[in-house]
Every structure is written in C-alpha cells, then in structure tokens.
Design a protein around this motif. Sequence first.
Motif, short mmCIF file in Angstrom:
data_model
loop_
_atom_site.label_atom_id
_atom_site.label_comp_id
_atom_site.label_asym_id
_atom_site.label_seq_id
_atom_site.Cartn_x
_atom_site.Cartn_y
_atom_site.Cartn_z
N ALA A 1 0.83 -1.21 0.00
CA ALA A 1 0.00 0.00 0.00
C ALA A 1 0.86 1.25 0.00
O ALA A 1 0.52 2.27 -0.62
N GLY A 2 2.00 1.19 0.69
CA GLY A 2 2.91 2.33 0.70
C GLY A 2 3.51 2.61 -0.66
O GLY A 2 3.71 3.77 -1.04
N VAL A 3 3.80 1.55 -1.41
CA VAL A 3 4.31 1.73 -2.77
C VAL A 3 3.25 2.40 -3.64
O VAL A 3 3.56 3.30 -4.43
N ALA A 4 2.01 1.97 -3.49
CA ALA A 4 0.92 2.58 -4.26
C ALA A 4 0.79 4.06 -3.95
O ALA A 4 0.64 4.90 -4.85
N ALA A 5 0.87 4.40 -2.67
CA ALA A 5 0.76 5.80 -2.28
C ALA A 5 1.93 6.61 -2.82
O ALA A 5 1.76 7.75 -3.28
N ALA A 6 3.12 6.03 -2.80
CA ALA A 6 4.31 6.74 -3.26
C ALA A 6 4.31 6.99 -4.76
O ALA A 6 4.89 7.98 -5.23
N THR A 7 3.67 6.11 -5.52
CA THR A 7 3.70 6.22 -6.97
C THR A 7 2.43 6.80 -7.57
O THR A 7 2.34 6.99 -8.78
N VAL B 1 -3.29 0.42 -10.99
CA VAL B 1 -3.75 -0.09 -9.71
C VAL B 1 -2.86 -1.26 -9.29
O VAL B 1 -2.46 -2.09 -10.11
N ILE B 2 -2.55 -1.30 -8.00
CA ILE B 2 -1.74 -2.39 -7.43
C ILE B 2 -2.63 -3.20 -6.50
O ILE B 2 -3.25 -2.65 -5.59
N VAL B 3 -2.68 -4.50 -6.74
CA VAL B 3 -3.45 -5.40 -5.89
C VAL B 3 -2.47 -6.26 -5.09
O VAL B 3 -1.63 -6.95 -5.67
N ASP B 4 -2.59 -6.20 -3.79
CA ASP B 4 -1.73 -6.99 -2.89
C ASP B 4 -2.38 -8.35 -2.69
O ASP B 4 -3.31 -8.51 -1.89
N VAL B 5 -1.89 -9.36 -3.42
CA VAL B 5 -2.49 -10.70 -3.41
C VAL B 5 -1.72 -11.59 -2.43
O VAL B 5 -0.56 -11.93 -2.67
N ARG B 6 -2.36 -11.95 -1.35
CA ARG B 6 -1.73 -12.85 -0.37
C ARG B 6 -1.86 -14.28 -0.87
O ARG B 6 -2.73 -15.04 -0.50
N ILE B 7 -0.93 -14.66 -1.73
CA ILE B 7 -1.05 -15.89 -2.51
C ILE B 7 -0.69 -17.13 -1.68
O ILE B 7 0.16 -17.08 -0.80
N ASP B 8 -1.33 -18.21 -2.01
CA ASP B 8 -1.04 -19.52 -1.40
C ASP B 8 -0.13 -20.29 -2.34
O ASP B 8 -0.54 -20.72 -3.42
N TYR B 9 1.12 -20.48 -1.93
CA TYR B 9 2.10 -21.16 -2.77
C TYR B 9 2.35 -22.61 -2.32
O TYR B 9 3.35 -23.22 -2.72
N THR B 10 1.47 -23.17 -1.50
CA THR B 10 1.78 -24.49 -0.93
C THR B 10 1.72 -25.61 -1.96
O THR B 10 2.43 -26.61 -1.83
N ARG B 11 0.89 -25.48 -2.99
CA ARG B 11 0.84 -26.51 -4.03
C ARG B 11 1.90 -26.20 -5.08
O ARG B 11 1.96 -25.10 -5.62
N LYS B 12 2.71 -27.18 -5.40
CA LYS B 12 3.81 -26.99 -6.35
C LYS B 12 3.30 -27.09 -7.79
O LYS B 12 2.41 -27.89 -8.09
N THR B 13 3.90 -26.32 -8.68
CA THR B 13 3.55 -26.41 -10.09
C THR B 13 4.22 -27.64 -10.71
O THR B 13 5.17 -28.20 -10.17
N CYS B 14 3.72 -28.03 -11.88
CA CYS B 14 4.34 -29.14 -12.60
C CYS B 14 5.78 -28.82 -12.97
O CYS B 14 6.64 -29.71 -12.96
N MET B 15 6.06 -27.55 -13.29
CA MET B 15 7.42 -27.16 -13.64
C MET B 15 8.36 -27.39 -12.46
O MET B 15 9.45 -27.96 -12.61
N THR B 16 7.96 -26.96 -11.29
CA THR B 16 8.82 -27.12 -10.11
C THR B 16 9.11 -28.60 -9.84
O THR B 16 10.26 -29.00 -9.67
N LYS B 17 8.06 -29.41 -9.81
CA LYS B 17 8.25 -30.84 -9.52
C LYS B 17 9.06 -31.53 -10.61
O LYS B 17 9.93 -32.36 -10.34
N GLY B 18 8.79 -31.15 -11.86
CA GLY B 18 9.48 -31.81 -12.97
C GLY B 18 10.95 -31.48 -13.05
O GLY B 18 11.78 -32.36 -13.33
N VAL B 19 11.31 -30.21 -12.81
CA VAL B 19 12.71 -29.80 -12.88
C VAL B 19 13.52 -30.49 -11.78
O VAL B 19 14.65 -30.94 -12.02
#
Length: 580
Positions: free
Chosen positions: A495-501, A531-549
Amino acid sequence: MKRSGADLAVYALEQLGITRTFGIPGVHNTELYDALDRSQKITPFLVTHELCAAFIADGISRTSSEIGTIVIVPGAGTTHAMSGICEAHLDGVPMLVISGGIRRDSGRAFQLHDIDQRRLLEPVTKRYVLVERHDQVVPAIFTAFEAAVSGVPGPAFVEIPVEIQMFRGEVDDLPEYPKGAAPPEPDDEAVEQAAMLLAAAKRPGIYVGWGAVDAVRHTIALAETLGAPVATTLQGLSAFPASHPLHTGVGFGPSAVPAAREAFSDCDCLLAAGVRFSELATGSYGLPVPKNLIHVDIDESVFDRNYPARVKVTGDATQVLSMLVDRLTLQELSRDTQGLTGSIARAKEKHSAQWLEHTSEARVSPGHFFENLRRSLPPDAFMVVDDGKHTFLAAELFPVLEARRFISPTDFNSMGYCIPASIGVKMTHPETDVVAIVGDGAFMMTCMELITAAQHGVGVAVFVFHDGELGQISQFQQIPLNRKTCTVLGDLNVAGVAAATGCAFLPMETTADIEAVSDEALATARAGRPVIVDVRIDYTRKTCMTKGVVKTNLARFPLAEKARFIGRAAKRHIGKAQSD
C-alpha cells in the motif's frame, strides 16, 4: 547542407516510424533530448531507471509493430540498461538503443562515463556502431534498425559522441529509410522431406515457440491436418490458442501438465518450429524428443545443439509452416482426432479440478484466482509476467487465447521485467486490458516505475503475488535443504508503494476476495489509473514445472551424489520434525 548530429538522429528515428523513446537525459545526450522535444512525431518519456527503459522497450517490441527505442547516457546508463539489452538479446526481441558518447575532440583522458562500450556491448547486441562523422548518423541508425529486425531479432546500439550531437556538420542529403531485403527462401527439398516424414508418422506432435508466434494460422492448419497435439515453449505460450482442442500446454516432458505428457507419450515424429530447446523451455532439458525430429528455425546455428534433428529447415517459421500446409493438404490425410482431443480435454479438466480443490481459507488460491481472471478478461487481453513462481502458475493455469498476448523474460530470465514491460504494452495498446502478474521480490526491483504509469495515465492492473519470499528459489531450497537462505524478504508495504507512486491500491486477502477485488482492479485500470493489488497468494501446491525440474535434475546426478543429496534432505527434514 549543415545539420547537428542530434537533429540528424531524430530525423532518422522519425523515418523509422518511431513514436516514443524512453530514458534519462544527462550531459552526454542533452542535445538529443532537445531535438526530441522539437520533434512533431516522437515523444520522449522520462523513466526512473535505464533498466526500466529497456524493459519498456522490450514490451513494446514484443507486442506491437513499433520497435522499442531507448535514449541513454554512456557508461552508467548503458550498464543500467544492460539487463534489458541482454534479455532482448537472448529472447530474440528487437530493440534500438541510442547512446550519447564521450567527446572525441577534446584530447582529454578520464572523462565522465568513459568506458569502452564496444567491448561491453558487442557480445550482447546484433550491431554496435560508433558514429565518427555527421554523414554517418542517419546511415548508422538505419543500419542498426535493419540489424535489430532482420533474421533473429535483437538489440542494436548506436553511440553518438557529444561533439557530433552539438555541432553542425556537412551532409549531402537526408535519405529515406530503404526497406530491408526479404528473408531467404527455405530449401524446398528440406521442406519436402519434412512433409514426407510427417505424413508417414503414426503419432506426430508439434512444438512451437516465440519464433512461430505469428504463424498461428498455419500451426492450427497443420495440427488439424496431421491430427497432432500442440505444445509450446514458455516464451511462445501464445503461439497456439489454449482454446483449441489440440492444445496441450507448455512443454511435454516431466515438467509439463498431464495433458501434454499423455498426448506426447508415444510421439514418433516431432515438428519443432521457432524453438531453440533452451533450458527453461525444456524443463532443464527433460523433453523426450523422438529420433524423427524436424527442426525449423531462422537461425541455423540452433540445429543439433541440444537435440539432433533428422530434418533441418532454415527459414522464417511462418513461411515454412505455410509451405508444409500446402504439401500436406495435397496428401489428403484423414486422421481421426476425436480420441486425442477427448483425452486432452479430460486431462485438462481433471488438472484444473485439482487446483480448484486446493483452496486455502487464509490466503488466495491460485486455481480460483486464474480461473476468475480468465473469465473476467476478453480474449485479446495481455498478460505480462516476471521471473518467479508466479510465472509457472500463470503458464499452467491461465489459458492464453491470442498471439503475442503473453510475454515474459525467458532465457536471460531477469527479475524486474514485469512492471516496466507492462507499461510499454499498455502505452501501445491503450484500449486493451493489460494485466501484470509479479512476485513481491521482482516487484521490489522496479515498482517505482509505476510513477511513470500514474503520471501518463497508463492503466495497468498489477497483481503482486505476496508471500514474503523469493518463492521459487525458496521452494528449491526448502525441498532438498530444509532451509531458506537469503530468500525471506523484508516486510513489504505494498500500500505504501501505491501511495508513493500515485497508484490505486486494493488488498486481496483470501479466495473469497478474488472476484470483487479483481473486478474493481480491472475497472480502475480501464479508467486510466494504474492499480496495485496486494495478493496474499497460497504457494503451498507446487507447479508441474517445479516438480518436474527437481525430478529431471536429480535423475542426472551421479549415483553417489544422488544418495548424498537424498540422505542430507532426509536427515534435515527428520531432524527438524523431531525438534518441532
């Protein structure tokens, strides 16, 4: 007649149809900026950092007919812009860089910004030109432009010393830009060999990259004629529409989604067009490429580098694929694709359902986020991503429907790309939705460039995937090492970045917020405000790329080292569990 070098440079840029430049003025390009200010055809834009100028230019070049152009000072301006120049170099993106240069007429040493730019730039540009006389200015810029857009596109660099910019010199005339020569014709015999190999194949497959991004119509015709599944590279994600029933996804090896792995499981002939089989595109070189490989590329130096080709066709992908369509149509092939398209659809539906089932009450579910975003956006919307875990989530979960509508930093893979590139895309497509998806680590690198978007009413919708870590590398550390060394970020106040810019700000805390917040964000951007949206993302599930590499790289380890790595991981994870 006499003209200043600055006036000659702007004349040349006008001849090339350039309407915008990006950069920062300094003592070595003040005259260039003054001439740009007088131009009736070109608008110069101030940026916060030359790195951002180069990424803005990259975004313009990837998504429009205009070549992205930057005007910078030598020395620090050049080194700041180098990551963007290198990204364009490795990703095959045209870019024109105009730099000031130190004075060559003073006889003085140790001047400000005095470095050997030629030695710095020649390895990462298609052409470096140092202008030494006034009558070289216009031809130098024309030559650089031609180099940038011909063959494999890339960046070209013109250095104009201060005294040539400032002072007037004699020139005979002001030439118009002569259009470059057409690309050479592909070898007809090689195309015929490719057509015969494809016609004889029982389970052909097609793999297309950024080099084939403008050949979508021909790729569709080939896929339907052959009854072949189509996979893309990451950079070439938009080279085949995800809505087509023969589309499978990014890659087809261990790092690919199930639909691609299944559809290509017994592929006996692969047509690869506009691809280099690079590390990221192949999931760390894990693609199971068949012996019958037909490799089409405008750059013959890519052939046989990572995978040997049975047939090699040098030429523009659009032209070669068009020729293949003509030959294969004459064969009157009749292949039933109902079983193939049905299995692809079922695999996609199952994979999507698994992501939608993985719902966090405390954070934002990626599956629901991208499903809603696709539903909310028209087919021609642009998605710009950065380097990070969000990149692979977007590639796996967001169906791209039209060509050049998805762009990402790929082979150079530079963090910080997304924000400035999205600004460039929106500037050249003001009536089209432009959505930026960026991890918080990459966002921190170039987020202040959003002040440029706010100042000029460039309505980009920026979704910051905020997990407080360098997510992809953090996960790569956590899996084998059970540690997160230097990958946990500070407490970023989005939010501070949004206010600053001067941007609007919206929080997206949980999955329940997705629809309402996304709708408001898109409406705000469509009204011309970033507009900046602060998305509190859930990264617990791994992508196929991550598992495959991880799987692909571990399989290549020598047996003793594999045992050591697995043993160390087990010991650390068990030890932590016991201490907890």
